[in-house]
Design a protein around this motif. Structure first.
Motif, PDB file in Angstrom:
ATOM      1  N   UNK A   1      -6.386  -8.987  -9.108  1.00 57.14           N
ATOM      2  CA  UNK A   1      -7.758  -8.496  -9.190  1.00 57.14           C
ATOM      3  C   UNK A   1      -8.311  -8.136  -7.834  1.00 57.14           C
ATOM      4  N   UNK A   2      -7.820  -8.795  -6.815  1.00 56.83           N
ATOM      5  CA  UNK A   2      -8.318  -8.500  -5.481  1.00 56.83           C
ATOM      6  C   UNK A   2      -7.890  -7.097  -5.080  1.00 56.83           C
ATOM      7  N   UNK A   3      -8.712  -6.511  -4.290  1.00 58.98           N
ATOM      8  CA  UNK A   3      -8.434  -5.164  -3.838  1.00 58.98           C
ATOM      9  C   UNK A   3      -7.218  -5.178  -2.912  1.00 58.98           C
ATOM     10  N   UNK A   4      -6.229  -4.375  -3.209  1.00 57.00           N
ATOM     11  CA  UNK A   4      -5.062  -4.346  -2.329  1.00 57.00           C
ATOM     12  C   UNK A   4      -5.439  -3.694  -1.001  1.00 57.00           C
ATOM     13  N   UNK A   5      -4.675  -3.999   0.016  1.00 58.19           N
ATOM     14  CA  UNK A   5      -4.984  -3.455   1.334  1.00 58.19           C
ATOM     15  C   UNK A   5      -4.606  -1.977   1.371  1.00 58.19           C
ATOM     16  N   UNK A   6      -5.196  -1.312   2.344  1.00 58.53           N
ATOM     17  CA  UNK A   6      -4.933   0.124   2.494  1.00 58.53           C
ATOM     18  C   UNK A   6      -3.485   0.369   2.878  1.00 58.53           C
TER      19      UNK A   6
END
Lengths: 114, 257
Positions: free
Chosen positions: B4-9
């Protein structure tokens, strides 16, 4: 509601379901959400957007490939050498620069960088 | 599967790089430069972001919050991305799903020039006014007068001159008539010889010409032309008698021996 394949829009949706883009749907959905577009209600929108971007990059790669082939043929004609080894196809920045210049994108390396 | 956490760029970039490599392998590329790979990944990312942004714009233009297929297609048309044929057919033939066109700034409507009220037909310049000359004012702005005026100054001069010439001619004619009337033995039709045929005024004819042998017609014997004129010798110097008679003339002094 029955699906009529004669209608273009329905044919498109059928094609989209069958065709899988190189970029996963999750990543496409994430990137579109970051751009401000909500695609949770219809995942086909993300697929179509990813398809369009893939098409764009594929065209550039195709143009770069053509440029490299033309350069290789030119070198073969000038040198006249007939080597048995198959030349390696390498995507270089020069080919990419020429391919993107055709569509109006200028790629320039800064003269100096840290 | 992503959390659910936003993956890194960076993770997203790696995924996009793998996608680009897949596309390059399909086109029979063996190697790809790192710079080229980075460039293509960045372009992929930017393009997808632009498509999403444009789709959102079209959705908001249609007063909706949920995007439709048509919005995506309109966004691709706006970004000038060529889609496969199946999608192109929709853009060309499909009329049930009209594309939303982004509002563009319409060009200012140039108002038509108001019709000029024509009072009279436009006068043309005089034929002596050429195009290379400076711009003349319109003919209706000045009064045109005739070039030949009876009251013009040059006509009075000419008429006066003509009158004077006529008077002179009249005087000459009357004088000549008077002379012809008063001359002896000469009628009106006689030829007036202005040069008196005296001995002192002998008219000589050119020598060694046949005309000297001819005899003058209508001329008396006394006034016949002669080849050798009888011109009396006239001395230029005065005689002693003339000098002595003239009180104003003194005799020349002679040199003393």
């Amino acid at each position: 509601m029955p699906v009529n394949p004669d209608q273009p829009i329905e044919q498109l949706l059928i094609d989209v379901n069958e065709f899988t883009p190189v970029l996963p749907d999750t990543v496409s959905h994430l990137l579109l959400t970051r751009a401000g577009l909500d695609t949770e209600h219809d995942p086909r929108i993300a697929r179509i957007a990813s398809l369009a971007a893939q098409k764009f990059i594929s065209d550039i790669l195709l143009d770069a490939r053509q440029v490299s082939l033309n350069r290789a043929n030119k070198e073969m004609r000038n040198t006249g050498s007939k080597s048995k080894d198959k030349p390696k196809n390498v995507l270089t920045m020069e080919d990419l620069t020429q391919a993107t210049a055709k569509i109006g994108i200028t790629i320039q390396k800064p003269p100096y960088y840290h | 599967m992503l959390s659910d956490a936003q993956p890194s760029t960076e993770f997203i970039r790696d995924v996009i790089k793998r996608a680009v490599v897949k596309m390059a392998l399909k086109l029979e590329y063996d190697h790809i430069e790192p710079d080229a790979l980075e460039t293509l990944a960045e372009m992929f990312l930017t393009t997808l972001g632009n498509i999403g942004f444009q789709t959102k714009e079209f959705t908001e233009l249609g007063s909706r919050t949920a995007a439709t297929i048509n919005d995506v297609l309109s966004a691709t048309v706006e970004l000038e991305i060529d889609l496969p044929e199946s999608v192109k057919n929709i853009l060309e033939k499909n009329q049930d799903y009209p594309l939303h066109k982004k509002d563009r700034i319409e060009q200012a409507h140039i108002p038509d020039s108001p019709a000029v009220k024509a009072i009279a037909p436009r006068k043309e310049h005089a034929p002596h006014i050429n195009d290379f000359m400076p711009i003349f004012p319109e003919p209706h702005t000045y009064v045109t007068t005739a070039a030949f005026c009876k009251n013009a100054h040059h006509e009075e001069f000419e008429s006066t001159k003509l009158q004077a010439l006529e008077k002179i001619r009249d005087a000459q004619n009357s004088l000549s008539k008077f002379v012809s009337k008063t001359a002896r033995g000469r009628g009106r039709t006689a030829i007036i010889n202005l040069i008196p045929a005296d001995d002192s005024t002998g008219i000589t004819t050119p020598l060694s010409t046949d005309i000297s042998e001819y005899k003058a017609i209508n001329v008396s014997e006394q006034h016949e032309w002669v080849t050798t004129p009888k011109i009396p010798s006239v001395s230029e110097n005065a005689t002693l008698e003339q000098i002595s008679q003239n009180p104003f003339v003194k005799p020349p002094k002679r040199a003393r021996m």
